[in-house]
Design an enzyme around this catalytic site. Structure first.
Site, mmCIF file in Angstrom:
data_model
loop_
_atom_site.group_PDB
_atom_site.id
_atom_site.type_symbol
_atom_site.label_atom_id
_atom_site.label_comp_id
_atom_site.label_asym_id
_atom_site.label_seq_id
_atom_site.Cartn_x
_atom_site.Cartn_y
_atom_site.Cartn_z
ATOM 1 N N ALA A 32 0.854 -1.195 0.000
ATOM 2 C CA ALA A 32 0.000 0.000 0.000
ATOM 3 C C ALA A 32 0.887 1.240 0.000
ATOM 4 C CB ALA A 32 -0.964 -0.011 1.169
ATOM 5 N N HIS A 34 3.111 4.633 -0.604
ATOM 6 C CA HIS A 34 2.855 6.053 -0.794
ATOM 7 C C HIS A 34 4.197 6.777 -0.848
ATOM 8 C CE1 HIS A 34 3.746 6.380 3.471
ATOM 9 N NE2 HIS A 34 2.752 5.551 3.753
ATOM 10 N N HIS A 37 7.061 5.775 1.547
ATOM 11 C CA HIS A 37 7.851 4.597 1.177
ATOM 12 C C HIS A 37 8.832 4.927 0.055
ATOM 13 C CE1 HIS A 37 4.018 2.689 2.702
ATOM 14 N NE2 HIS A 37 4.923 2.043 3.416
ATOM 15 N N GLU A 148 10.875 7.348 10.193
ATOM 16 C CA GLU A 148 10.811 7.784 11.587
ATOM 17 C C GLU A 148 9.374 7.961 12.075
ATOM 18 O OE1 GLU A 148 13.197 11.264 12.120
ATOM 19 O OE2 GLU A 148 15.076 10.127 12.114
ATOM 20 N N LYS A 149 8.387 7.904 11.186
ATOM 21 C CA LYS A 149 7.002 7.977 11.669
ATOM 22 C C LYS A 149 6.730 6.865 12.668
ATOM 23 C CE LYS A 149 3.370 6.455 9.465
ATOM 24 N NZ LYS A 149 2.578 5.729 10.519
ATOM 25 N N ASP A 150 7.223 5.677 12.395
ATOM 26 C CA ASP A 150 7.120 4.558 13.330
ATOM 27 C C ASP A 150 8.362 4.574 14.225
ATOM 28 O OD1 ASP A 150 4.622 3.286 12.382
ATOM 29 O OD2 ASP A 150 5.783 2.990 10.551
ATOM 30 N N SER A 189 0.575 7.787 5.679
ATOM 31 C CA SER A 189 0.365 6.450 6.205
ATOM 32 C C SER A 189 -0.560 5.686 5.269
ATOM 33 C CB SER A 189 -0.271 6.506 7.602
ATOM 34 O OG SER A 189 -0.704 5.225 8.017
#
Length: 288
Positions: A32, A34, A37, A148-150, A189
Site C-alpha cells: 500500500a 505512498h 515509502h 521515523e514515523k514509526d 500512512s
C-alpha cells in the site's frame, strides 16, 4: 526489476546483485505504498548500489480485532511504483514462505518495546522484531531503511540488531528517514485511506497541535499541562481519547516529566473513527 516470492529465487537474485562487491539496501514494507515509502527507496539509492524492497503484510504484528484482513493489498500497483523508482529486486513472499508449518520462534525486545504502542498493542513488537530479523537474515542487506514515523518500531529494530550482534545490517546501518507529510502536515500512512473526508480534515489537527505543544515545551511550559492540553484539543477535534500522549527520551523512550538536556520526542497515538494514527516530533533539549 525482478520479483522473488521464494527463498531460492531471492538468494539467486541477491548473489547476482552482489557481484563485484556491490552494496544492497533493504526497504521493508507492508505494501500500500505512498510517497513516504518511495522516499525511503530514494534514500537507499543514494547510498547503496542496489535497492531491494520487500512487501509482506505480517500477520504476527496484528492483534485481535485489528485490520489484518482489511489492510490494503495492491501488489501489482506497488510493484510498478517500485520499478519506476529503480528498485532492483522485489521480495514478495507469501505467509507460507515466512512462517512455514511448525514455525515456533519469536523475538521479544524488552524495555524500548514496552510502553507507548507496545502497551496499547500487546505482542505487536514481538511480531515486528521477528519478521524484521527474518528479512535481515534473508536479504543480508548492507543497510536498511525505515521511516521515523514509526519511531518506536525503529528503536526496537535498532535495539534488536545491537543485542543480537547483527552484522548485515549492524545497528548503525539501520537508517531512520524523516517522516514525510501531506501538505497540511498529516504524516503519510497507508491507513490514511481509511479516513472519510470529514475525518481526514479533522486529522490535520494532530500535527498542528503537536507542533504547538513542542514549541510550548521548548519554551519552558511544564510538560504535564502541555500534554493534557494536547489531549483535550485532539478530543475536541473528533479524536477518541488518545492511546497515549507522551514526552520521552529520544534514545530510550523512557517517559519524561520535564525537558532535560538530552534530545526528547513527543509521541502520540489516537483514533479518529476506526483509524488509529500515530505521529512523533523531535523536541530540542534545554541547553546544558
Amino acid at each position: 526489476m525482478q520479483t522473488a516470492s521464494t527463498l531460492d529465487v531471492l538468494r539467486t537474485a541477491l548473489a547476482a546483485l552482489r557481484k563485484g562487491g556491490a552494496t544492497v539496501g533493504l526497504v521493508p514494507t507492508m505494501g500500500a505504498l505512498h510517497e513516504g515509502h518511495l522516499t525511503l527507496v530514494r534514500r537507499a539509492r543514494e547510498v547503496c548500489d542496489h535497492v531491494v524492497a520487500s512487501i509482506f503484510v505480517n500477520p504476527t504484528q496484528f492483534g485481535e480485532g485489528e485490520d489484518l484482513d482489511s489492510y490494503p493489498r495492491q501488489l501489482a500497483e506497488d510493484a510498478a511504483m517500485l520499478e519506476a523508482e529503480g528498485v532492483a529486486l522485489l521480495w514478495a513472499p507469501g505467509v507460507e514462505a515466512m512462517y512455514p508449518e511448525g514455525f515456533a520462534t519469536s523475538i521479544s525486545v524488552k524495555g524500548v518495546s514496552e510502553g507507548l504502542c507496545g502497551a496499547a498493542r500487546p505482542g505487536h513488537f514481538d511480531g515486528v522484531a521477528t519478521v524484521v530479523a527474518k528479512l535481515f537474515n534473508q536479504v543480508m542487506p548492507d543497510r536498511a531503511f525505515f521511516g521515523e514515523k514509526d519511531y518506536q518500531q525503529l528503536a526496537v529494530i535498532r535495539t534488536m540488531a545491537r543485542d543480537l550482534d547483527l552484522t548485515r545490517p549492524h545497528a548503525d546501518a539501520i537508517i531512520g528517514v524523516p517522516t514525510v507529510r501531506e501538505a497540511d502536515g498529516l504524516a503519510m500512512s497507508s491507513r490514511n485511506r481509511y479516513l472519510s473526508p470529514e475525518q481526514r480534515a479533522a486529522a490535520a489537527t494532530l500535527p498542528a497541535a503537536m507542533r504547538e505543544t513542542v514549541a510550548g515545551i521548548e519554551a519552558g511550559e511544564p510538560v504535564a499541562p502541555a500534554l493534557a492540553a494536547l489531549e483535550k484539543r485532539l478530543e475536541a477535534a473528533g479524536f477518541d481519547r488518545p492511546d497515549y500522549v507522551a514526552l520521552a527520551d529520544a534514545a530510550s523512550l523512557a517517559p519524561l516529566d520535564a525537558l532535560g538536556t538530552a534530545p526528547a520526542r513527543l509521541l502520540v497515538a489516537a483514533r479518529i473513527g476506526g483509524t488509529r494514527l500515530i505521529d512523533n516530533m523531535a523536541v530540542s533539549p534545554r541547553p546544558a
